[in-house]
Design an enzyme around this catalytic site. Structure first.
Site, PDB file in Angstrom:
ATOM      1  N   ALA A  66       0.858  -1.177   0.000  1.00 40.95           N
ATOM      2  CA  ALA A  66       0.000   0.000   0.000  1.00 40.95           C
ATOM      3  C   ALA A  66       0.903   1.237   0.000  1.00 40.95           C
ATOM      4  CB  ALA A  66      -0.895  -0.010   1.232  1.00 40.95           C
ATOM      5  N   GLU A 112      -0.746  -9.254  -0.787  1.00 36.43           N
ATOM      6  CA  GLU A 112      -2.180  -9.488  -0.522  1.00 36.43           C
ATOM      7  C   GLU A 112      -2.997  -9.451  -1.813  1.00 36.43           C
ATOM      8  OE1 GLU A 112      -2.077  -6.359   2.485  1.00 36.43           O
ATOM      9  OE2 GLU A 112      -2.922  -7.782   3.914  1.00 36.43           O
ATOM     10  N   GLU A 132       4.668  -5.333   6.994  1.00 37.34           N
ATOM     11  CA  GLU A 132       3.957  -4.240   7.682  1.00 37.34           C
ATOM     12  C   GLU A 132       4.462  -4.011   9.104  1.00 37.34           C
ATOM     13  OE1 GLU A 132       2.501  -6.562   5.790  1.00 37.34           O
ATOM     14  OE2 GLU A 132       0.838  -5.693   4.646  1.00 37.34           O
TER      15      GLU A 132
HETATM   16  N1  CO8 Z   1       4.615   3.175  -0.719  1.00 34.38           N
HETATM   17  C1  CO8 Z   1       5.061   4.310  -1.233  1.00 34.38           C
HETATM   18  N2  CO8 Z   1       6.236   4.422  -1.892  1.00 34.38           N
HETATM   19  C2  CO8 Z   1       6.980   3.317  -2.025  1.00 34.38           C
HETATM   20  C3  CO8 Z   1       6.566   2.087  -1.503  1.00 34.38           C
HETATM   21  C4  CO8 Z   1       5.307   2.026  -0.825  1.00 34.38           C
HETATM   22  N3  CO8 Z   1       4.825   0.882  -0.320  1.00 34.38           N
HETATM   23  N4  CO8 Z   1       7.517   1.150  -1.799  1.00 34.38           N
HETATM   24  C5  CO8 Z   1       8.473   1.796  -2.463  1.00 34.38           C
HETATM   25  N5  CO8 Z   1       8.172   3.112  -2.622  1.00 34.38           N
HETATM   26  C6  CO8 Z   1       8.964   4.147  -3.278  1.00 34.38           C
HETATM   27  C7  CO8 Z   1      10.179   4.543  -2.469  1.00 34.38           C
HETATM   28  O1  CO8 Z   1       9.828   5.461  -1.466  1.00 34.38           O
HETATM   29  C8  CO8 Z   1      11.070   5.123  -3.532  1.00 34.38           C
HETATM   30  O2  CO8 Z   1      10.635   6.440  -3.808  1.00 34.38           O
HETATM   31  P1  CO8 Z   1      11.729   7.622  -4.128  1.00 34.38           P
HETATM   32  O3  CO8 Z   1      12.422   7.155  -5.373  1.00 34.38           O
HETATM   33  O4  CO8 Z   1      10.875   8.815  -4.302  1.00 34.38           O
HETATM   34  O5  CO8 Z   1      12.636   7.661  -2.943  1.00 34.38           O
HETATM   35  C9  CO8 Z   1      10.763   4.275  -4.751  1.00 34.38           C
HETATM   36  O6  CO8 Z   1       9.508   3.635  -4.486  1.00 34.38           O
HETATM   37  C10 CO8 Z   1      11.794   3.191  -4.988  1.00 34.38           C
HETATM   38  O7  CO8 Z   1      11.949   2.444  -3.772  1.00 34.38           O
HETATM   39  P2  CO8 Z   1      13.376   2.204  -3.075  1.00 34.38           P
HETATM   40  O8  CO8 Z   1      14.317   3.336  -3.385  1.00 34.38           O
HETATM   41  O9  CO8 Z   1      13.126   1.903  -1.636  1.00 34.38           O
HETATM   42  O10 CO8 Z   1      13.866   0.896  -3.873  1.00 34.38           O
HETATM   43  P3  CO8 Z   1      14.753  -0.316  -3.320  1.00 34.38           P
HETATM   44  O11 CO8 Z   1      15.019  -1.181  -4.509  1.00 34.38           O
HETATM   45  O12 CO8 Z   1      15.886   0.203  -2.509  1.00 34.38           O
HETATM   46  O13 CO8 Z   1      13.774  -1.104  -2.301  1.00 34.38           O
HETATM   47  C11 CO8 Z   1      11.734  -2.126  -1.556  1.00 34.38           C
HETATM   48  C12 CO8 Z   1      12.606  -1.715  -2.750  1.00 34.38           C
HETATM   49  C13 CO8 Z   1      12.422  -3.227  -0.756  1.00 34.38           C
HETATM   50  C14 CO8 Z   1      10.418  -2.647  -2.129  1.00 34.38           C
HETATM   51  C15 CO8 Z   1      11.479  -0.908  -0.626  1.00 34.38           C
HETATM   52  O14 CO8 Z   1      11.011   0.165  -1.414  1.00 34.38           O
HETATM   53  C16 CO8 Z   1      10.486  -1.141   0.463  1.00 34.38           C
HETATM   54  O15 CO8 Z   1      10.798  -1.749   1.479  1.00 34.38           O
HETATM   55  N6  CO8 Z   1       9.229  -0.649   0.282  1.00 34.38           N
HETATM   56  C17 CO8 Z   1       8.194  -0.712   1.273  1.00 34.38           C
HETATM   57  C18 CO8 Z   1       7.637  -2.113   1.402  1.00 34.38           C
HETATM   58  C19 CO8 Z   1       6.565  -2.140   2.471  1.00 34.38           C
HETATM   59  O16 CO8 Z   1       6.782  -1.856   3.623  1.00 34.38           O
HETATM   60  N7  CO8 Z   1       5.325  -2.536   2.066  1.00 34.38           N
HETATM   61  C20 CO8 Z   1       4.225  -2.621   2.972  1.00 34.38           C
HETATM   62  C21 CO8 Z   1       3.433  -1.354   2.934  1.00 34.38           C
HETATM   63  S1  CO8 Z   1       2.141  -1.368   4.160  1.00 34.38           S
HETATM   64  C22 CO8 Z   1       0.908  -2.264   3.456  1.00 34.38           C
HETATM   65  O17 CO8 Z   1       0.974  -2.743   2.354  1.00 34.38           O
HETATM   66  C23 CO8 Z   1      -0.304  -2.432   4.298  1.00 34.38           C
HETATM   67  C24 CO8 Z   1      -1.506  -2.904   3.481  1.00 34.38           C
HETATM   68  C25 CO8 Z   1      -2.756  -2.870   4.291  1.00 34.38           C
HETATM   69  C26 CO8 Z   1      -3.291  -1.479   4.484  1.00 34.38           C
HETATM   70  C27 CO8 Z   1      -4.696  -1.503   4.936  1.00 34.38           C
HETATM   71  C28 CO8 Z   1      -5.104  -0.146   5.521  1.00 34.38           C
HETATM   72  C29 CO8 Z   1      -6.548  -0.119   5.900  1.00 34.38           C
END
Ligand code: CO8
Length: 258
Positions: A66, A112, A132
Site C-alpha cells: 500500500a 495481498e 507491515e
Molecule cells: N509506498 C510508497 N512508496 C513506495 C513504496 C510504498 N509501499 N515502496 C516503495 N516506494 C517508493 C520509495 O519510497 C522510492 O521512492 P523515491 O524514489 O521517491 O525515494 C521508490 O519507491 C523506490 O523504492 P526504493 O528506493 O526503496 O527501492 P529499493 O530497490 O531500494 O527497495 C523495496 C525496494 C524493498 C520494495 C522498498 O522500497 C520497500 O521496502 N518498500 C516498502 C515495502 C513495504 O513496507 N510494504 C508494505 C506497505 S504497508 C501495506 O501494504 C499495508 C496494506 C494494508 C493497508 C490496509 C489499511 C486499511
C-alpha cells in the site's frame, strides 16, 4: 473506453491484461489504483469477449505494498470512516479467473493483492512478504488470513511477525505460488495460461473457480456437497454437450463464449 492513470489495460485475444503502472513508487497501491483495478476487472468480467484476466506489475515490482505516503498521516477514524482499502474486496466478486503474474517485489498489499487473485505465476526473481510490522502496523487487506490458509500457521506467523521475505523458490515450496518461470518468460507464460482457460466452456470455468474458492470457506462435507451441485449445474450448459460430443467424435471442441 475509460481513462486510467495508475494502470494499463489491454486485450490479447480473449485475455484481459491489467498492468499496474506507478513506476516511481514501485507500484505502491493507492486509493486511485484500487478503484481503477476494480473498475477494469468489472468491465472484463462482464465482457463475453474476455475469458480470463492477468494482473501484472513491472520487472522490479508487482507492487511494493500500500502507498505509505498516502497512509502515513491517517488516523484510526480516517481509516474507519473512509475504509480506503475496502475496494480491493470487490476482487472477490469477479467470476472469471484472475492470474497474478509476479516479478520483483510483492510486499504487503502487493502480496495481498497477488493472493486475492486465483493463482500466482512467479518470475524466478520474485520476493513475497508481509513487512507491515516494520512500519508499526500489520497486514490489512486480508494477508493474515489468506497467507495462513495458503502456507500454514508456522510460516505465516514467521513472515508476518519478523517481516522477512520469501524467494520465489521458497514461495513455491510453501504452496503460495503455482509456477516459477524465468523472468523473461513471465508475461508470456501467464498470458498462455489465461488463453488456455479462456478457450474452455465459460460457465464451467466460473463454476470450477467457485468450487475451489468454496474450499477456503467451508468444511469438507459442505464443500463436497456444494461441488456436487455445481457439477450437476455444468450439465445444463451447451459446453458440456459440446465437450463430451467432441471427445466421442475425436474432434476438438468448439466452446461458445457464454
Ligand atoms: N509506498 C510508497 N512508496 C513506495 C513504496 C510504498 N509501499 N515502496 C516503495 N516506494 C517508493 C520509495 O519510497 C522510492 O521512492 P523515491 O524514489 O521517491 O525515494 C521508490 O519507491 C523506490 O523504492 P526504493 O528506493 O526503496 O527501492 P529499493 O530497490 O531500494 O527497495 C523495496 C525496494 C524493498 C520494495 C522498498 O522500497 C520497500 O521496502 N518498500 C516498502 C515495502 C513495504 O513496507 N510494504 C508494505 C506497505 S504497508 C501495506 O501494504 C499495508 C496494506 C494494508 C493497508 C490496509 C489499511 C486499511
Amino acid at each position: 473506453a475509460p481513462r486510467y492513470e495508475t494502470i494499463l489495460v489491454e486485450r490479447r485475444e480473449r485475455v484481459g491484461l491489467i498492468t499496474l503502472n506507478r513506476p516511481k513508487s514501485m507500484n505502491a497501491l493507492n486509493v486511485q489504483m484500487s478503484q481503477e483495478v476494480v473498475a477494469a476487472l468489472r468491465l472484463f468480467d462482464k465482457d463475453d469477449n474476455i475469458g480470463a484476466i492477468v494482473i501484472a506489475g513491472s520487472p522490479r515490482a508487482f507492487a511494493a505494498g500500500a502507498d505509505i505516503e498516502e497512509m502515513a498521516g491517517k488516523s484510526f477514524v480516517d481509516l474507519q470512516s473512509d475504509d480506503i482499502f475496502a475496494a480491493w474486496e470487490d476482487l472477490q466478486r469477479v467470476g472469471k479467473p484472475i492470474i497474478a503474474a509476479v516479478s520483483g517485489y510483492a510486499l504487503g498489499g502487493g502480496c495481498e493483492l497477488a493472493m486475492m487473485c486465483d493463482f500466482i505465476i512467479a518470475a524466478d526473481d520474485a520476493h513475497f512478504g508481509q513487512p507491515e510490522i516494520k512500519l508499526g502496523i500489520l497486514p490489512g487487506i486480508g494477508g493474515s488470513q489468506r497467507l495462513t490458509r495458503s502456507v500454514g500457521k508456522a510460516l505465516a506467523m514467521d513472515l508476518i511477525l519478523t517481516g522477512r521475505n520469501l524467494t520465489a523458490v521458497e514461495a513455491k515450496a510453501a504452496g503460495l505460488v503455482a509456477r516459477i518461470v524465468p523472468a523473461t518468460e513471465l508475461l508470456q507464460t501467464a498470458l498462455e495460461a489465461a488463453h488456455t482457460i479462456a478457450g474452455y466452456n465459460m460457465p464451467a470455468v466460473r463454476l470450477a473457480k467457485e468450487a475451489v474458492n468454496r474450499a477456503q470457506e467451508v468444511g469438507l462435507t459442505e464443500g463436497v456437497l456444494h461441488e456436487r451441485r455445481l457439477f450437476q449445474a455444468a450439465f445444463a450448459t451447451d459446453g458440456q454437450k459440446e465437450g463430451m460430443n467432441a471427445f466421442l467424435a475425436k474432434r476438438a471442441p468448439v466452446f461458445r463464449h457464454r
